[in-house]
Design a protein around this motif. Structure first.
Motif, PDB file in Angstrom:
ATOM      1  N   GLU A 128       0.854  -1.179   0.000  1.00  0.00           N
ATOM      2  CA  GLU A 128       0.000   0.000   0.000  1.00  0.00           C
ATOM      3  C   GLU A 128       0.897   1.239   0.000  1.00  0.00           C
ATOM      4  O   GLU A 128       1.122   1.888   1.009  1.00  0.00           O
ATOM      5  CB  GLU A 128      -0.938  -0.019   1.207  1.00  0.00           C
ATOM      6  CG  GLU A 128      -2.079   0.961   1.094  1.00  0.00           C
ATOM      7  CD  GLU A 128      -3.144   0.762   2.151  1.00  0.00           C
ATOM      8  OE1 GLU A 128      -3.912   1.709   2.369  1.00  0.00           O
ATOM      9  OE2 GLU A 128      -3.220  -0.330   2.744  1.00  0.00           O
ATOM     10  N   ASN A 129       1.395   1.570  -1.205  1.00  0.00           N
ATOM     11  CA  ASN A 129       2.374   2.642  -1.375  1.00  0.00           C
ATOM     12  C   ASN A 129       1.818   3.996  -0.952  1.00  0.00           C
ATOM     13  O   ASN A 129       0.662   4.321  -1.199  1.00  0.00           O
ATOM     14  CB  ASN A 129       2.796   2.741  -2.845  1.00  0.00           C
ATOM     15  CG  ASN A 129       3.665   1.588  -3.284  1.00  0.00           C
ATOM     16  OD1 ASN A 129       4.179   0.828  -2.472  1.00  0.00           O
ATOM     17  ND2 ASN A 129       3.840   1.445  -4.595  1.00  0.00           N
ATOM     18  N   PHE A 130       2.699   4.780  -0.345  1.00  0.00           N
ATOM     19  CA  PHE A 130       2.413   6.169   0.010  1.00  0.00           C
ATOM     20  C   PHE A 130       1.131   6.285   0.826  1.00  0.00           C
ATOM     21  O   PHE A 130       0.314   7.179   0.640  1.00  0.00           O
ATOM     22  CB  PHE A 130       2.316   7.048  -1.238  1.00  0.00           C
ATOM     23  CG  PHE A 130       2.811   8.446  -0.997  1.00  0.00           C
ATOM     24  CD1 PHE A 130       4.168   8.692  -0.944  1.00  0.00           C
ATOM     25  CD2 PHE A 130       1.939   9.499  -0.808  1.00  0.00           C
ATOM     26  CE1 PHE A 130       4.639   9.988  -0.717  1.00  0.00           C
ATOM     27  CE2 PHE A 130       2.401  10.777  -0.565  1.00  0.00           C
ATOM     28  CZ  PHE A 130       3.752  11.029  -0.520  1.00  0.00           C
ATOM     29  N   SER A 131       0.929   5.335   1.702  1.00  0.00           N
ATOM     30  CA  SER A 131      -0.242   5.309   2.568  1.00  0.00           C
ATOM     31  C   SER A 131       0.225   4.845   3.942  1.00  0.00           C
ATOM     32  O   SER A 131       0.650   5.654   4.753  1.00  0.00           O
ATOM     33  CB  SER A 131      -1.316   4.381   1.989  1.00  0.00           C
ATOM     34  OG  SER A 131      -2.431   4.295   2.833  1.00  0.00           O
ATOM     35  N   ASN A 132       0.192   3.533   4.183  1.00  0.00           N
ATOM     36  CA  ASN A 132       0.717   3.019   5.451  1.00  0.00           C
ATOM     37  C   ASN A 132       1.630   1.814   5.267  1.00  0.00           C
ATOM     38  O   ASN A 132       2.070   1.216   6.243  1.00  0.00           O
ATOM     39  CB  ASN A 132      -0.435   2.670   6.398  1.00  0.00           C
ATOM     40  CG  ASN A 132      -1.378   1.648   5.801  1.00  0.00           C
ATOM     41  OD1 ASN A 132      -1.037   0.980   4.833  1.00  0.00           O
ATOM     42  ND2 ASN A 132      -2.568   1.547   6.352  1.00  0.00           N
TER      43      ASN A 132
END
Length: 824
Positions: A518-522
């Motif tokens: 879950e890139n650029f999220s968590n």
């Protein structure tokens, strides 16, 4: 390999056809160059390939430089020489500095240098979510205030100073009481801001003060002051870029370099009908040079990568070596520590395994290692590099070594000369899956070595390029026929981004696992509500990969490790998949997602065999939705950034689709009584939904709030799976209303805010019954991609009035753009 008298690829006619079909080039927010997996994903973030350094999707430099020397004149066409800034006041990535901090709002004037912070706690930076491997002082409250006192070291007055800061989420920062950063709702890493020296006290105390608000997920604060390096660029002169075009698996550039023209292709052979190839961690860089003035010219070509690709932080010691396997020569780089699978999280890069820069061995090709400036100077002056060294140990933040490859093309005239090189990464171990370390798919459980796949990649080069050309043409035609030119371009840009946000492995039982990050999220791994929007791409081109995305969640439940009566959200934090780490559950969301996608697999394959294997888990989730799905309680959905809320009408639609999907699966398996029960229940739920959500000319955001609206993108499955659950006209009523709510860059997610989700716009557009209406939603989305000022791998969360990124980038969810193709 150097071949005189041939075109760039073995299939030049198909390349020309694809480029002609793809129409005019368009400006992407970032251009995919090397796309293998979440760790090896490098992009150009400028219109001209040579205007900015090549970057990892997190924004960190993964330097890749290319230059061509023509009759003694050198032209840089790829990347930009950017020596890492040198720490003056180190951030935590270099040294764990001490700061004062509190988590309750301090007195007025807290940001000023003379504020009394004696009562504040002391702690080591970075500050943020504990146990991520990135922080030294845990911060788990909503807000934090940090002060860092320092005396400014002596720095040459001619050297520019820069603030480098990282934050998650909203961040404000002051230097001696003057605000110099205020981000709003953003989460960013390694942002560089030039400092005004006048704000600094060079003869006494200075204070940097910062405040950060965590909106959920991960939290982070770190900052420092840096100066320019004394090292100056070598390849100052640039080529003239004439064009750039994107196909599904390739990004293609054309340059003029004085009296010759250069064609350059970055090829990621992510062909989903060949999982061995898709998993192979090697990309190609093809190039062709031809005279543009009818004369012959002496040509040499230079490519260079740095160990930045193989470290999480530049302070990590690396070893750079050269070698040979079969007919392939290479340089490779990796950390000396090799902390295999020791780090997890979002803003994290791989620091184990080895980067390879390789080419076929010929009398005209050379691979070497050396100093950052010296190697380029040697090429600039002579067309050669010093390949005598076979080993270098260095700390990149102090001294940056390079891996270089040169090719002497000789006298080049109107008869083109082609060549290629390879960039690859051997990650040794890829994923930890419920306590077991798993190697990548391509290793065949460790039976295949990286040397073997490297030589195979060289041997297969010509055939692979031809296959990529043919596939690119196919994907473009299908997307164009389904949704028009702008839609096709969006799909081309989404293809590699979506696939490369996953890692393909097998568990010890031989089960396929295709695990998303879950890139650029968590940084979650195997997130179900990321799989859900990503799924259309894989349903279209290989449902086995979608099964690989669902398998971990089925195992998590069926093994008894997950005991709740609804589906889990995730199975860990990438690359550690030992169980859910997300702080909350999404009961209706994830259960609905699993049921819908399992139904979609059955429809695509024409049988429900996969569903039958997991019938127990599916039954549990379907029963949960029967009980809890019609009027959802206060909970998160996939759009979790919007917060918890109850009576969510679109989430209810998902639950109804999940129940209906279970009924369809039962019917396909010959379970007639079960099919009748759940299909009937879904239709009854839909009738209640219509009554409860009706708001005149549209349907509400929540059942209890008249005068509201939201995108009902979950209704698309009623159409695609031929479920026939909702009354005819419901979707078209919504579509007509949405057309009145669009802003310049698209349809907002709902009435509460002006931001939107790009993937859901395409799903909502697919509710339309004709291409013209579909394109009315797609064209503003295309305008966002073409005009956004945020030069990052395509974001899926942005503001519709101004095309600015809110958050998220480089995520797999853009695979959802392919949902229109599922109509066929």
């Amino acid at each position: 390999m150097f071949v005189a008298g041939t075109s760039l690829s073995s299939c030049s006619q198909s390349v020309a056809q694809v480029e002609e079909e793809a129409g005019l080039e368009f400006r992407a927010p970032a251009y995919p160059l090397i796309t293998i997996d979440p760790y090896i994903s490098a992009w150009s973030t400028s219109d001209k390939l040579f205007d900015t350094p090549v970057k990892h999707w997190t924004g960190t430099n993964h330097s890749l430089i290319g230059a061509v020397r023509v009759d003694g004149q050198t032209y840089r066409f790829l990347g930009k020489e950017e020596i890492p800034l040198q720490p003056v006041l180190p951030n935590a990535k270099h040294e764990a500095w001490i700061g004062k901090w509190v988590t309750t709002e301090p007195a007025k004037g807290w940001e000023k240098a003379d504020f009394n912070d004696a009562s504040w706690k002391s702690g080591k930076a970075a500050f943020g979510t504990p146990n991520t491997g990135e922080t030294n002082t845990g911060w788990e409250t909503k807000e934090i205030w940090v002060r860092r006192e320092f005396n400014m070291p002596a720095v040459n007055q001619d050297s520019e100073l820069y603030l480098i800061y990282s934050h998650d989420d909203d961040f404000e920062l002051y230097l001696n009481g003057t605000q110099i950063v205020n981000t709003g709702n953003r989460a960013k890493s390694n942002i560089i801001v030039k400092l005004d020296r006048k704000l600094l006290n060079t003869n006494g105390k200075n204070v940097i003060a910062a405040h950060c608000l965590d909106r959920g997920g991960l939290a982070y604060v770190d900052f420092g002051i840096f100066k320019e390096s004394d090292v100056k660029p070598v390849f100052a002169q640039t080529a003239i870029q004439k064009s750039v075009k994107i196909t599904a698996t390739q990004t293609k550039y054309n340059f003029t370099c004085g009296p010759v023209d250069l064609q350059l292709e970055f090829v990621s052979p992510l062909l989903m009908d060949d999982l061995d190839l898709l998993s192979r961690p090697i990309n190609y860089i093809n190039y062709m040079v031809v005279s543009n003035d009818g004369q012959s010219h002496d040509v040499e070509v230079y490519f260079e990568a740095t160990p930045e690709w193989a470290v999480n932080e530049l302070s990590q010691k690396v070893e750079v070596t050269t070698g040979k396997t079969g007919n392939v020569i290479f340089a490779k780089a990796g950390t000396t520590e090799q902390p295999v699978l020791q780090k997890k999280g979002d803003n994290v890069r791989i620091d184990w395994g080895y980067l390879y820069l390789a080419s076929e061995e010929t009398e005209n090709s050379t691979v070497g290692i050396g100093d950052f400036s010296a190697m380029k100077k040697s090429f600039l002056e002579s067309g050669n590099i010093n390949a005598a060294k076979d080993k270098i140990t260095a700390i990149p933040s102090n001294t940056m070594p390079v891996l270089a490859s040169t090719g002497k093309l000789g006298e080049v005239s109107t008869n083109p000369v082609s060549a290629y090189l390879m960039l690859g990464y051997n990650d040794i171990e890829s994923i930890q899956y419920f306590g077991e370390n798993l190697k990548a798919w391509w290793t065949k459980d460790g039976k295949v070595s990286f040397d073997e796949v490297l030589t195979a990649a060289a041997a297969d080069h010509r055939n692979i390029i031809a296959r990529c050309d043919a596939f690119d043409s196919k994907v473009y035609r299908e997307a164009f026929e389904a949704g028009g030119e702008n839609y096709a371009r969006l799909c081309m840009l989404a293809y590699r981004q979506s696939i490369a946000a996953h890692k393909l492995v097998k568990d010890s039982q031989g089960t396929t696992l295709f695990l998303s990050k879950e890139n650029f999220s968590n940084g979650s791994i195997g997130t179900v509500d990321v799989t859900y929007p990503s799924a259309p791409l894989f349903l279209k081109y290989n449902p086995e990969l979608l099964k690989g995305m669902l398998n971990p969640i089925f195992y998590y439940t069926e093994s008894g490790k997950w005991t709740k009566p609804f589906a889990a959200h995730d199975i860990g934090t990438y690359p550690i998949a030992n169980g859910q780490t997300y702080g909350g559950d999404m009961p209706v969301e994830e259960s609905g997602n699993m049921l819908i996608l399992t139904t979609a697999i059955a429809v695509v394959e024409g049988n429900a065999d996969y569903a039958e294997k997991h019938w127990g888990a599916l039954t549990t989730w379907a029963n949960y939705l029967l009980e809890k799905g019609l009027d959802p309680e206060n909970q998160l959905c996939t759009d979790d950034f919007a917060g918890h809320f109850a009576h969510n009408v679109n989430l209810s639609a998902k639950a109804i689709m999940g129940v209906a999907g279970y009924g369809k699966l039962a019917e396909m398996l010959g379970k007639k009584d079960i099919a009748a029960k759940y299909t009937s229940a879904a239709k009854q739920m839909a009738q209640e939904w219509v009554k409860m959500a009706d708001d005149g000319d549209h349907f509400r955001l929540t059942f209890d709030q008249p005068g509201t609206w939201s995108q009902k993108y979950n209704l698309v499955w009623d159409k695609l799976l031929d479920l026939d659950i909702f009354p005819e006209g419901v979707a078209q009523k919504e579509v007509a209303y949405y057309l009145t709510k669009q802003n310049e860059y698209g349809l907002p997610l709902d009435n509460r805010r002006t931001y939107t989700k790009a993937d859901w716009i395409v799903w909502t557009a697919t509710l339309a019954n004709d291409k013209a209406t579909f394109q009315k939603f797609i064209d503003p989305l295309y305008a966002f991609v073409n005009e956004t000022p945020d030069r990052v791998p395509m974001s899926d969360w942005y503001e519709t009035p101004g095309a600015t990124q809110v958050g998220f980038q480089a995520r797999s969810v853009v695979g959802g753009y392919f949902i229109k193709l599922l109509e066929e």
